[in-house]
Scaffold this motif. Structure first.
Motif, PDB file in Angstrom:
ATOM      1  N   GLY A   1       0.812  -1.216   0.000  1.00 44.27           N
ATOM      2  CA  GLY A   1       0.000   0.000   0.000  1.00 44.27           C
ATOM      3  C   GLY A   1       0.842   1.261   0.000  1.00 44.27           C
ATOM      4  N   ARG A   2       1.916   1.269   0.773  1.00 46.59           N
ATOM      5  CA  ARG A   2       2.801   2.444   0.831  1.00 46.59           C
ATOM      6  C   ARG A   2       3.468   2.684  -0.514  1.00 46.59           C
TER       7      ARG A   2
ATOM      8  N   ASN B   1       2.302   1.726  -3.494  1.00 45.13           N
ATOM      9  CA  ASN B   1       1.283   2.164  -4.449  1.00 45.13           C
ATOM     10  C   ASN B   1       0.966   3.652  -4.303  1.00 45.13           C
ATOM     11  N   LYS B   2       0.994   4.139  -3.062  1.00 47.05           N
ATOM     12  CA  LYS B   2       0.676   5.557  -2.819  1.00 47.05           C
ATOM     13  C   LYS B   2       1.694   6.488  -3.451  1.00 47.05           C
TER      14      LYS B   2
END
Length: 236
Positions: A196-197, A199-200
């Motif tokens: 997730g990190r 992708n951000k």
């Protein structure tokens, strides 16, 4: 098997209770076994002294906020400069393991999941210093520092078992490599900080990731560089 996305973000967190620091010889010229024996004796004496000093529950808690004797031992071992690959918090014994102890398991996982052997070794070295019994302060366990939720999702019932840890960890790393189209630094950042990190950041390549590296946690920034250095040692 499906991975728990929430728990996956915690894989490989490196907030170590003890730090890795290895040396073949001390500055005084003693060989490593002599230094290890001397330090072991000092550790045992200090552990006994500190335990006696913590005569009541309150003082013991202050000395050992993690609340158990094994954690106390790790904290004291750290104060003496002990390494994560020489102190076994489970058995209380000073032991050492090395890459060659797991050569067959690593080779098997490499072939099975298509992850380079030198990359696997670099990850294990950085994650646990090849100590199968290490537990990080975040709760990551074993050679490849799997969080419980992620381990369960990978079918790893015992994260301290080298065979299960290596198979599960390499499998998880292979997922990240596929997720990010073979971009290794992106996969490693995802292994450490969670996909997730990564992708951000809105990046699509390792080069773009490195340009925005400062936006990742400092731990992850250091992690990627440590992997790179360790991999150079295991490269063919």
């Amino acid at each position: 098997m499906a991975i728990n996305p929430a728990s996956g973000s915690g894989v490989g967190q490196l907030r170590w209770v003890n730090l890795r620091s290895s040396s073949l010889k001390s500055e005084t010229g003693k060989n490593s076994s002599e230094v290890s024996g001397s330090t072991s004796a000092e550790f045992s004496a200090l552990l006994q002294e500190r335990t006696l000093q913590s005569g009541d529950k309150d003082s013991a808690t202050a000395l050992n906020p993690l609340g158990d004797s094994s954690s106390l031992s790790v904290l004291l071992w750290q104060q003496l400069g002990g390494t994560s690959d020489s102190y076994n918090a489970i058995s209380g014994e000073i032991t050492e393991t090395k890459p060659t102890d797991y050569e067959e398991l690593i080779q098997t996982a490499s072939t099975k999941y298509g992850v380079p052997v030198d990359l696997i070794k670099a990850v294990i070295d950085t994650e646990s210093s090849f100590n199968p019994n290490v537990v990080s302060s975040a709760g990551a366990k074993g050679l490849m520092q799997l969080m419980d939720g992620t381990a369960n999702g990978l079918g790893v019932s015992d994260p301290f078992d080298p065979a299960q840890s290596i198979d599960g960890g390499v499998r998880y790393l292979s997922y990240q490599l596929k997720r990010f189209d073979g971009q290794e630094k992106m996969a490693l950042a995802a292994y450490n900080a969670g996909p997730g990190r990564v992708n951000k950041l809105g990046v699509n390549s390792d080069q773009e990731l490195m340009e925005k590296l400062s936006q990742l946690p400092e731990e992850t920034q250091a992690y990627i560089l440590k992997i790179e250095r360790a991999r150079a040692e295991y490269g063919v």
